[in-house]
Motif scaffolding. Structure first.
Motif, PDB file in Angstrom:
ATOM      1  N   UNK A  77      -4.484  -3.497  -4.065  1.00  0.00           N
ATOM      2  CA  UNK A  77      -3.793  -4.510  -3.372  1.00  0.00           C
ATOM      3  C   UNK A  77      -2.404  -4.523  -3.479  1.00  0.00           C
ATOM      4  N   UNK A  78      -1.715  -4.511  -2.380  1.00  0.00           N
ATOM      5  CA  UNK A  78      -0.295  -4.175  -2.520  1.00  0.00           C
ATOM      6  C   UNK A  78       0.895  -5.577  -2.434  1.00  0.00           C
ATOM      7  N   UNK A  79       1.795  -5.319  -3.112  1.00  0.00           N
ATOM      8  CA  UNK A  79       2.785  -6.393  -2.927  1.00  0.00           C
ATOM      9  C   UNK A  79       4.330  -5.605  -2.652  1.00  0.00           C
ATOM     10  N   UNK A  80       5.034  -6.551  -2.103  1.00  0.00           N
ATOM     11  CA  UNK A  80       6.541  -6.309  -1.842  1.00  0.00           C
ATOM     12  C   UNK A  80       7.348  -6.185  -3.244  1.00  0.00           C
ATOM     13  N   UNK A  81       8.633  -6.079  -3.194  1.00  0.00           N
ATOM     14  CA  UNK A  81       9.191  -6.045  -4.517  1.00  0.00           C
ATOM     15  C   UNK A  81       9.495  -7.366  -4.993  1.00  0.00           C
ATOM     16  N   UNK A  82       9.449  -8.516  -4.090  1.00  0.00           N
ATOM     17  CA  UNK A  82       9.343  -9.800  -4.461  1.00  0.00           C
ATOM     18  C   UNK A  82       8.019 -10.397  -4.987  1.00  0.00           C
ATOM     19  N   UNK A  83       6.928  -9.402  -4.834  1.00  0.00           N
ATOM     20  CA  UNK A  83       5.707  -9.878  -5.240  1.00  0.00           C
ATOM     21  C   UNK A  83       5.052 -10.808  -4.606  1.00  0.00           C
ATOM     22  N   UNK A  84       5.276 -10.629  -3.224  1.00  0.00           N
ATOM     23  CA  UNK A  84       4.299 -11.185  -2.130  1.00  0.00           C
ATOM     24  C   UNK A  84       3.593 -10.198  -1.406  1.00  0.00           C
ATOM     25  N   UNK A  85       2.388 -10.530  -1.015  1.00  0.00           N
ATOM     26  CA  UNK A  85       1.277  -9.723  -0.631  1.00  0.00           C
ATOM     27  C   UNK A  85       1.861  -8.864   0.715  1.00  0.00           C
ATOM     28  N   UNK A  86       1.466  -7.610   0.649  1.00  0.00           N
ATOM     29  CA  UNK A  86       2.043  -6.854   1.987  1.00  0.00           C
ATOM     30  C   UNK A  86       0.633  -5.679   2.312  1.00  0.00           C
ATOM     31  N   UNK A  87       0.535  -5.192   3.224  1.00  0.00           N
ATOM     32  CA  UNK A  87      -0.460  -4.471   3.796  1.00  0.00           C
ATOM     33  C   UNK A  87      -0.237  -2.918   2.655  1.00  0.00           C
ATOM     34  N   UNK A  88      -1.682  -2.451   2.290  1.00  0.00           N
ATOM     35  CA  UNK A  88      -1.458  -1.348   1.710  1.00  0.00           C
ATOM     36  C   UNK A  88      -1.454   0.096   2.566  1.00  0.00           C
ATOM     37  N   UNK A  89      -0.453   0.249   3.644  1.00  0.00           N
ATOM     38  CA  UNK A  89      -0.473   1.006   4.526  1.00  0.00           C
ATOM     39  C   UNK A  89       0.688   2.280   3.947  1.00  0.00           C
ATOM     40  N   UNK A  90       0.421   3.749   4.522  1.00  0.00           N
ATOM     41  CA  UNK A  90       1.258   4.760   4.106  1.00  0.00           C
ATOM     42  C   UNK A  90       1.192   4.946   2.574  1.00  0.00           C
ATOM     43  N   UNK A  91       0.077   4.759   1.886  1.00  0.00           N
ATOM     44  CA  UNK A  91       0.284   5.293   0.471  1.00  0.00           C
ATOM     45  C   UNK A  91      -0.714   6.484   0.217  1.00  0.00           C
ATOM     46  N   UNK A  92      -0.466   6.985  -0.946  1.00  0.00           N
ATOM     47  CA  UNK A  92      -0.846   8.416  -1.195  1.00  0.00           C
ATOM     48  C   UNK A  92      -2.223   8.129  -2.014  1.00  0.00           C
ATOM     49  N   UNK A 108     -13.607  -5.906   3.835  1.00  0.00           N
ATOM     50  CA  UNK A 108     -13.547  -7.102   4.537  1.00  0.00           C
ATOM     51  C   UNK A 108     -13.608  -8.384   3.561  1.00  0.00           C
ATOM     52  N   UNK A 109     -14.323  -8.243   2.486  1.00  0.00           N
ATOM     53  CA  UNK A 109     -14.431  -9.444   1.754  1.00  0.00           C
ATOM     54  C   UNK A 109     -13.001  -9.731   0.855  1.00  0.00           C
ATOM     55  N   UNK A 110     -12.321  -8.423   0.781  1.00  0.00           N
ATOM     56  CA  UNK A 110     -10.824  -8.726   0.209  1.00  0.00           C
ATOM     57  C   UNK A 110      -9.958  -9.025   1.051  1.00  0.00           C
ATOM     58  N   UNK A 111      -9.896  -8.351   2.089  1.00  0.00           N
ATOM     59  CA  UNK A 111      -9.067  -8.862   3.537  1.00  0.00           C
ATOM     60  C   UNK A 111      -8.995 -10.309   3.608  1.00  0.00           C
ATOM     61  N   UNK A 112     -10.535 -10.856   3.901  1.00  0.00           N
ATOM     62  CA  UNK A 112     -10.493 -12.257   4.059  1.00  0.00           C
ATOM     63  C   UNK A 112      -9.780 -13.263   3.249  1.00  0.00           C
ATOM     64  N   UNK A 113      -9.624 -12.862   1.920  1.00  0.00           N
ATOM     65  CA  UNK A 113      -8.910 -13.663   0.759  1.00  0.00           C
ATOM     66  C   UNK A 113      -7.408 -13.368   0.883  1.00  0.00           C
ATOM     67  N   UNK A 114      -7.006 -12.161   1.102  1.00  0.00           N
ATOM     68  CA  UNK A 114      -5.570 -11.869   0.845  1.00  0.00           C
ATOM     69  C   UNK A 114      -5.001 -11.853   2.193  1.00  0.00           C
ATOM     70  N   UNK A 115      -5.525 -11.978   3.419  1.00  0.00           N
ATOM     71  CA  UNK A 115      -5.119 -11.417   4.754  1.00  0.00           C
ATOM     72  C   UNK A 115      -4.254 -10.384   4.917  1.00  0.00           C
ATOM     73  N   UNK A 116      -4.533  -9.283   3.834  1.00  0.00           N
ATOM     74  CA  UNK A 116      -3.590  -8.086   4.136  1.00  0.00           C
ATOM     75  C   UNK A 116      -4.674  -7.056   3.583  1.00  0.00           C
ATOM     76  N   UNK A 117      -4.084  -5.439   4.365  1.00  0.00           N
ATOM     77  CA  UNK A 117      -5.205  -4.397   4.308  1.00  0.00           C
ATOM     78  C   UNK A 117      -5.122  -3.833   2.750  1.00  0.00           C
ATOM     79  N   UNK A 118      -6.229  -4.107   2.098  1.00  0.00           N
ATOM     80  CA  UNK A 118      -6.449  -3.346   1.067  1.00  0.00           C
ATOM     81  C   UNK A 118      -6.578  -1.762   0.877  1.00  0.00           C
TER      82      UNK A 118
END
Length: 295
Positions: free
Chosen positions: A202-217, A174-184
């Motif tokens: 913490x995850x980023x798109x190909x243009x280096x904008x923050x995204x959710x860290x979903x569906x990672x292994x 929750x501390x990280x989520x509060x700052x990034x607004x995206x699921x770590x």
């Protein structure tokens, strides 16, 4: 015997099939920016083998482990250009910042082992993007992202600090989520049944904008790959340690627990000998795993 035209067609089909098998799929969907806690990394590394050691930890701060191009649901791609070897001269100008934000703690018998591994396994894949198309760009991007994702500061704001206290995954998440607004993604290391926080992704798109860290292994302690939810591998209901030094109190606690068991089973006369034997077993009878070489 088959006619020559038929043999030619079959040969071409075989060559095409073999080529498709050997061809690597180097596309990726997401960039995983991983920072690790140096004390957990080094406690884990040194406890895998008595031959392992870490360099001195100069600052108590989260540092970059890697920037990993990743396909959803897979640990891939890797080693996209095996001829593109790490060249220290390409990053020597940014060495001072690398030592601060992306230090190499695990001593592996040759210099720059972490940077070599991260570039050759992950950087050569990230280089598909113009913004990451060279060693210097790749490592400089990791440095800049570390300045942006200020984990040490963010956790401290929530009174989550290294030391003897234990914390839950939800507190860190929750501390990280509060700052990034995206699921770590919060990962732990288990050493003799004791849980330590180890990595925050913490995850980023190909243009280096923050995204959710979903569906990672995630890779388990035994090298097995498992699809995880965005919250990571730390236990949901078991608090973890956030160590502030290399010899946390849990080590003496484990020794005393083994000594108590030895006393009950074998009696006071054998206590000293059994305690020493168990202490050696705790140190040596571990599953030896490859550190960041599996990541």
């Amino acid at each position: 015997m088959l006619p020559l035209p038929v043999l030619s067609v079959l040969l071409l089909a075989y060559q095409s099939s073999a080529s498709s098998v050997l061809q690597h799929d180097n596309h990726f969907d997401i960039m995983i920016f991983t920072q690790h806690w140096p004390y957990t990394t080094c406690i884990d590394w040194e406890n895998r083998s008595r031959q392992n050691s870490c360099s001195r930890i100069l600052q108590t701060a989260w540092s970059v482990h890697g920037l990993w191009p990743t396909q959803f649901g897979k640990i891939a791609p890797n080693f996209c250009n095996t001829t593109w070897k790490f060249d220290y001269d390409s990053v020597k100008e940014i060495r001072p910042e690398l030592d601060i934000y992306w230090p190499d703690y695990e001593m592996r018998g040759h210099p720059n082992s972490l940077w070599t591994h991260e570039w050759e396994k992950h950087g050569t894949c990230a280089a598909q993007l113009p913004a990451l198309s060279s060693e210097e760009k790749y490592f400089q991007t990791g440095i800049e992202l570390s300045k942006q994702i200020r984990l040490t500061e963010w956790l401290k704001e929530k009174n989550i600090v290294p030391g003897p206290a234990k914390y839950t995954k939800s507190e860190v998440y929750n501390a990280v989520l509060e700052k990034t607004k995206f699921r770590p993604h919060i990962d732990c290391e288990y050493i003799d049944g004791v849980q330590f926080i180890k990595e925050i992704k913490v995850c980023f798109s190909k243009n280096l904008t923050l995204v959710h860290c979903d569906n990672i292994v995630s890779t388990s302690s035994y090298g097995e790959s498992t699809l995880t939810n965005s919250r990571g591998s730390c236990s949901e209901d078991k608090p973890f340690l956030y160590p502030a030094k290399m010899n946390p109190a849990y080590l003496s606690l484990l020794t005393s627990q083994h000594a108590t068991i030895a006393f009950i089973v074998f009696g006071c006369g054998l206590l000293t000998m059994i305690s020493l034997m168990v202490a050696v077993m705790v140190k040596t009878n571990r599953n030896v795993r490859l550190g960041y070489e599996s990541l």
